[in-house]
Enzyme design. Structure first.
Site, PDB file in Angstrom:
ATOM      1  N   MET A 157      -8.953   7.862   0.272  1.00  0.00           N
ATOM      2  CA  MET A 157      -9.739   8.269   1.456  1.00  0.00           C
ATOM      3  C   MET A 157     -10.249   9.687   1.267  1.00  0.00           C
ATOM      4  O   MET A 157      -9.534  10.542   0.723  1.00  0.00           O
ATOM      5  CB  MET A 157      -8.862   8.191   2.703  1.00  0.00           C
ATOM      6  N   ASP A 181      -6.389  -6.731   4.378  1.00  0.00           N
ATOM      7  CA  ASP A 181      -5.825  -5.376   4.377  1.00  0.00           C
ATOM      8  C   ASP A 181      -5.805  -4.799   5.783  1.00  0.00           C
ATOM      9  O   ASP A 181      -6.862  -4.532   6.364  1.00  0.00           O
ATOM     10  CB  ASP A 181      -6.683  -4.486   3.454  1.00  0.00           C
ATOM     11  N   SER A 231       0.847  -1.196   0.000  1.00  0.00           N
ATOM     12  CA  SER A 231       0.000   0.000   0.000  1.00  0.00           C
ATOM     13  C   SER A 231       0.879   1.241   0.000  1.00  0.00           C
ATOM     14  O   SER A 231       1.687   1.441   0.920  1.00  0.00           O
ATOM     15  CB  SER A 231      -0.886   0.027   1.235  1.00  0.00           C
ATOM     16  N   MET A 252     -12.202   4.221  -0.254  1.00  0.00           N
ATOM     17  CA  MET A 252     -12.844   4.453   1.051  1.00  0.00           C
ATOM     18  C   MET A 252     -13.482   5.835   0.945  1.00  0.00           C
ATOM     19  O   MET A 252     -13.014   6.817   1.528  1.00  0.00           O
ATOM     20  CB  MET A 252     -11.789   4.383   2.164  1.00  0.00           C
ATOM     21  N   ASP A 294      -4.758   3.454  -1.686  1.00  0.00           N
ATOM     22  CA  ASP A 294      -5.791   3.728  -0.682  1.00  0.00           C
ATOM     23  C   ASP A 294      -6.365   5.125  -0.881  1.00  0.00           C
ATOM     24  O   ASP A 294      -5.684   6.122  -0.652  1.00  0.00           O
ATOM     25  CB  ASP A 294      -5.200   3.595   0.726  1.00  0.00           C
ATOM     26  N   MET A 326     -11.154  -6.188   5.583  1.00  0.00           N
ATOM     27  CA  MET A 326     -10.369  -5.246   6.381  1.00  0.00           C
ATOM     28  C   MET A 326     -10.033  -5.911   7.715  1.00  0.00           C
ATOM     29  O   MET A 326     -10.930  -6.392   8.415  1.00  0.00           O
ATOM     30  CB  MET A 326     -11.157  -3.965   6.641  1.00  0.00           C
ATOM     31  N   HIS A 367      -8.398   0.928  -3.779  1.00  0.00           N
ATOM     32  CA  HIS A 367      -9.303   0.671  -2.647  1.00  0.00           C
ATOM     33  C   HIS A 367      -9.991   1.979  -2.301  1.00  0.00           C
ATOM     34  O   HIS A 367      -9.392   2.872  -1.708  1.00  0.00           O
ATOM     35  CB  HIS A 367      -8.451   0.143  -1.477  1.00  0.00           C
ATOM     36  N   HIS A 370      -1.261  -1.231  -4.278  1.00  0.00           N
ATOM     37  CA  HIS A 370      -2.506  -0.945  -3.563  1.00  0.00           C
ATOM     38  C   HIS A 370      -2.593   0.556  -3.311  1.00  0.00           C
ATOM     39  O   HIS A 370      -1.716   1.152  -2.687  1.00  0.00           O
ATOM     40  CB  HIS A 370      -2.526  -1.721  -2.248  1.00  0.00           C
TER      41      HIS A 370
HETATM   42  C1  DX5 Z   1      -6.290   1.265   5.828  1.00  0.00           C
HETATM   43  C2  DX5 Z   1      -5.770   0.957   4.449  1.00  0.00           C
HETATM   44  C3  DX5 Z   1      -4.669  -0.049   4.406  1.00  0.00           C
HETATM   45  C4  DX5 Z   1      -3.436   0.367   5.115  1.00  0.00           C
HETATM   46  C5  DX5 Z   1      -2.557  -0.806   5.363  1.00  0.00           C
HETATM   47  O1  DX5 Z   1      -7.451   2.013   5.745  1.00  0.00           O
HETATM   48  O2  DX5 Z   1      -6.823   0.459   3.630  1.00  0.00           O
HETATM   49  O3  DX5 Z   1      -4.361  -0.397   3.073  1.00  0.00           O
HETATM   50  O4  DX5 Z   1      -2.731   1.314   4.433  1.00  0.00           O
HETATM   51  O5  DX5 Z   1      -1.451  -0.362   6.051  1.00  0.00           O
HETATM   52  P1  DX5 Z   1      -0.668  -1.261   7.100  1.00  0.00           P
HETATM   53  O6  DX5 Z   1      -0.136  -2.425   6.343  1.00  0.00           O
HETATM   54  O7  DX5 Z   1       0.392  -0.355   7.591  1.00  0.00           O
HETATM   55  O8  DX5 Z   1      -1.649  -1.667   8.164  1.00  0.00           O
HETATM   56 ZN    ZN Z   2      -6.425  -0.490   1.585  1.00  0.00          ZN
END
Ligand code: DX5
Ligand code: ZN
Length: 238
Positions: A42, A184, A13, A73, A40, A142, A71, A38
């Protein structure tokens, strides 16, 4: 015992990458053996953090040949799907709580030429999968509450992974297409074996990978160790 070996896919990620040099960082993880990038996304609405939009996704896409695993969110979801598809996403996952019409959103992702994933929070029940298995290319469990990297793995994810693995195996046994099972959050060297044994085949790791020094083959080394530990877990699963 001796279950057939499952695939092990590593998806670092970039949430934990150095955002000032993202192009270089994604090239480094591909060179070090990553299977997916990956991404993320947000929105400070669905989750309390703000990260990457389609412009950044489009900027990193030319730097890699491995698929971009986006991903989402975000809430709402549908308006962003064409933008991320256009920005180079291969896979797009979203959270069912963030879409009014989950079936429609899954179809929309495929209509834009991407593979579709549904992301389940730690407290989200599996019943949401009941009527959409044939619309899924990936199920993302998750193992932390979404919003931040570097959180601790929630152990209740292990039996949940095993339950989803049984659903996927039953789906495939009934003639359904393969579905990846991604985990994840909080994936580290000391738990990836148990996570693989529980049934995951696709592993997001943010801080575990980008916390390693990228000089002197650090990414290559940590990903090799993660992959070996996951394979060991997979082959010891019952
Ligand atoms: C959390 C993200 C994850 C996160 C994982 O909301 O979706 O992808 O970045 O990070 P680590 O591996 O550090 O938990
Ligand atoms: Zn993620």
């Amino acid at each position: 015992m001796n279950a057939p070996a499952r695939a092990v896919r590593l998806a670092p990620s970039i949430l934990s990458a150095d955002f000032a040099r993202l192009g270089e960082q994604v090239r480094a993880i591909e060179a070090a053996g990553a299977d997916l990038v990956h991404v993320d996304v947000m929105d400070n609405h669905y989750v309390p953090n703000l990260t990457i939009g389609p412009l950044v996704c489009a900027a990193i896409a030319p730097h890699v040949t491995i698929p971009l695993d986006v991903h989402l969110m975000v809430e709402p979801v549908d308006t962003l799907i064409p933008l991320f598809a256009q920005a180079g996403a291969s896979l797009i996952s979203f959270h069912p709580e963030a879409s009014r019409h989950v079936d429609r959103t899954l179809a929309l992702i495929r209509a834009h030429g991407c593979r579709a994933g549904l992301a389940l929070n730690p407290a989200t029940p599996l019943a949401v999968l009941d009527h959409v298995m044939d619309k899924l290319d990936m199920i993302l469990l998750m193992s932390v509450n979404p919003g931040f990297g570097g959180q601790a793995f929630i152990d209740a994810t292990l039996p949940k992974l095993a339950a989803v693995r049984r659903r996927i195996d039953a789906h495939c046994a009934a003639g359904g297409a393969p579905i990846w099972l991604q985990v994840d959050g909080g994936v580290k060297l000391d738990n990836i074996g148990a996570i693989a044994a529980a049934g995951a085949d696709t592993f997001v790791a943010g801080s575990a990978v980008f916390g390693a020094p990228d000089a002197d083959g650090g990414y290559h080394q940590i990903m090799g160790r993660l992959r070996d530990a996951a394979r060991l877990g997979t082959t010891t699963s019952s």
